[in-house]
Design a protein around this motif. Sequence first.
Motif, PDB file in Angstrom:
ATOM      1  N   SER A  36       0.857  -1.180   0.000  1.00 21.94           N
ATOM      2  CA  SER A  36       0.000   0.000   0.000  1.00 21.94           C
ATOM      3  C   SER A  36       0.897   1.236   0.000  1.00 21.94           C
ATOM      4  O   SER A  36       2.070   1.147   0.409  1.00 21.94           O
ATOM      5  N   PRO A  37       0.405   2.397  -0.443  1.00 21.01           N
ATOM      6  CA  PRO A  37       1.239   3.607  -0.438  1.00 21.01           C
ATOM      7  C   PRO A  37       1.836   3.913   0.933  1.00 21.01           C
ATOM      8  O   PRO A  37       3.011   4.283   1.036  1.00 21.01           O
ATOM      9  N   GLU A  38       1.044   3.725   1.981  1.00 16.37           N
ATOM     10  CA  GLU A  38       1.524   4.020   3.340  1.00 16.37           C
ATOM     11  C   GLU A  38       2.644   3.055   3.737  1.00 16.37           C
ATOM     12  O   GLU A  38       3.679   3.449   4.295  1.00 16.37           O
ATOM     13  N   GLU A  39       2.437   1.751   3.459  1.00 15.84           N
ATOM     14  CA  GLU A  39       3.433   0.740   3.807  1.00 15.84           C
ATOM     15  C   GLU A  39       4.713   0.942   3.001  1.00 15.84           C
ATOM     16  O   GLU A  39       5.824   0.801   3.522  1.00 15.84           O
ATOM     17  N   SER A  40       4.557   1.286   1.727  1.00 15.96           N
ATOM     18  CA  SER A  40       5.701   1.502   0.855  1.00 15.96           C
ATOM     19  C   SER A  40       6.568   2.642   1.373  1.00 15.96           C
ATOM     20  O   SER A  40       7.798   2.532   1.456  1.00 15.96           O
ATOM     21  N   LYS A  41       5.921   3.758   1.726  1.00 20.10           N
ATOM     22  CA  LYS A  41       6.660   4.908   2.235  1.00 20.10           C
ATOM     23  C   LYS A  41       7.390   4.579   3.532  1.00 20.10           C
ATOM     24  O   LYS A  41       8.559   4.929   3.722  1.00 20.10           O
ATOM     25  N   ALA A  42       6.691   3.905   4.440  1.00 15.65           N
ATOM     26  CA  ALA A  42       7.283   3.578   5.739  1.00 15.65           C
ATOM     27  C   ALA A  42       8.480   2.656   5.584  1.00 15.65           C
ATOM     28  O   ALA A  42       9.530   2.850   6.222  1.00 15.65           O
ATOM     29  N   THR A  43       8.349   1.642   4.711  1.00 14.27           N
ATOM     30  CA  THR A  43       9.446   0.703   4.471  1.00 14.27           C
ATOM     31  C   THR A  43      10.644   1.412   3.855  1.00 14.27           C
ATOM     32  O   THR A  43      11.795   1.196   4.259  1.00 14.27           O
ATOM     33  N   ALA A  44      10.355   2.269   2.879  1.00 21.74           N
ATOM     34  CA  ALA A  44      11.431   2.991   2.190  1.00 21.74           C
ATOM     35  C   ALA A  44      12.165   3.930   3.136  1.00 21.74           C
ATOM     36  O   ALA A  44      13.401   4.004   3.136  1.00 21.74           O
ATOM     37  N   ARG A  45      11.436   4.643   3.939  1.00 17.61           N
ATOM     38  CA  ARG A  45      12.072   5.609   4.838  1.00 17.61           C
ATOM     39  C   ARG A  45      12.887   4.907   5.919  1.00 17.61           C
ATOM     40  O   ARG A  45      13.933   5.419   6.346  1.00 17.61           O
ATOM     41  N   LYS A  46      12.443   3.731   6.343  1.00 15.72           N
ATOM     42  CA  LYS A  46      13.226   2.955   7.297  1.00 15.72           C
ATOM     43  C   LYS A  46      14.551   2.529   6.669  1.00 15.72           C
ATOM     44  O   LYS A  46      15.618   2.616   7.291  1.00 15.72           O
ATOM     45  N   GLN A  47      14.475   2.088   5.413  1.00 21.67           N
ATOM     46  CA  GLN A  47      15.684   1.667   4.699  1.00 21.67           C
ATOM     47  C   GLN A  47      16.645   2.843   4.518  1.00 21.67           C
ATOM     48  O   GLN A  47      17.859   2.697   4.703  1.00 21.67           O
TER      49      GLN A  47
END
Length: 396
Positions: A36-47
Amino acid sequence: MAEGVNENVDTTVDDDYERDDDPEILEEIEKYAKMSPEESKATARKQLDELENVTLNIAVTGESGVGKSTFINALRGLEDGDEGAAQTGVTETTMEAIPYCHPTFPSVYFWDLPGIGTPKFKAKNYLKDVQFSTYDFFIIIGSNRFKENDIMLAKEVKKINKELYFVRSKIDQDIQGESQKKNFDEETVLSEIRLSCRENLKEIGNPEVFLISSFDIAKYDFQKLLDSLKDNLSEQKWAALIQSLPVTSVSMIEKKAKQLKTATVAVAAASATTASVPLLLTCETLIMQQFFKSVLVSFGLDDKSLERLGERVNKSKTELKSEMKSCFASGVNKTTILNLIYTRAHNAKIIQAILMTTVPIGAAGMALILNMQLLEYGIDELAKDAKALLHVAGLS
């Protein structure tokens, strides 16, 4: 047209620009496209946080007078005597473990360790005294033969499962001295030095020895040393190391560009907006600004690096900047990013790349790939600027 976009911007794009569809990158794209857009952003920012916050501690040691401090200065892009440079001298100038923070990458530390076997640091307790657990890996430097203390230290480092690299320094002096002899052949001399070093270290299994000149760091075995470091460092620590090293050759620029492109999937995902907005505006420009500012610094194209280079090659910062032909020549800001987006939006290849990808994507996936195209194109343009400056500086 988007606010801030320059209508007169050059929209021509190199016809030979192509994406490098690495299977691992495609797999990463597919992973993000399924979120989902929210999950994608959160995963990317963690990385991205993990990449940004990683700390690298490099220990450099060896006996007195082998060139430890000069080697550290070279890796930090400084010359002996520069502000913030490690102190050098013909006698032992390092009396305690001294951390030297990289001038532009504050998470990278080069530790100048006292020479082993000095009165204050006996070989037997050396690792304990210098707090060995602090360091990610050790570099032992020798300028002629590796001595008994070096071998003793190597054995102790192996016991604690830390990576260790042997560097034979001052190779330029060896070559200069041998060049006066009849029938001089540089490769023969280098081979003889390598053979002598390996014979010298056979007690610990004939480890590879890297021949380095701190006054011409790109020459001799420096690239081999980097390849070995890459094999033994985590992805995050390798990124920190390669991006911090000075731009000394075309090969170095290409290594930096290749590593930077591995981060584009996460940056693209973190900067993607909702899929309902037009493709021209599928990114948050602030995240891209931050990324390209770090690229600028890595390639030595920031103002501070240009001033330092200008002093060495007797050119002004303005003269050097005139060699930069990319849209980043005037710096990185929102207008720069919007002009980059505008330029790439005119290129039919970008749409073709999206349509031809083997990754099953929807609108969010299309936005992700578009952002990756923008990032990779920007990296390539800055790499060209870096190569142009390298040529002007007489280093290419």
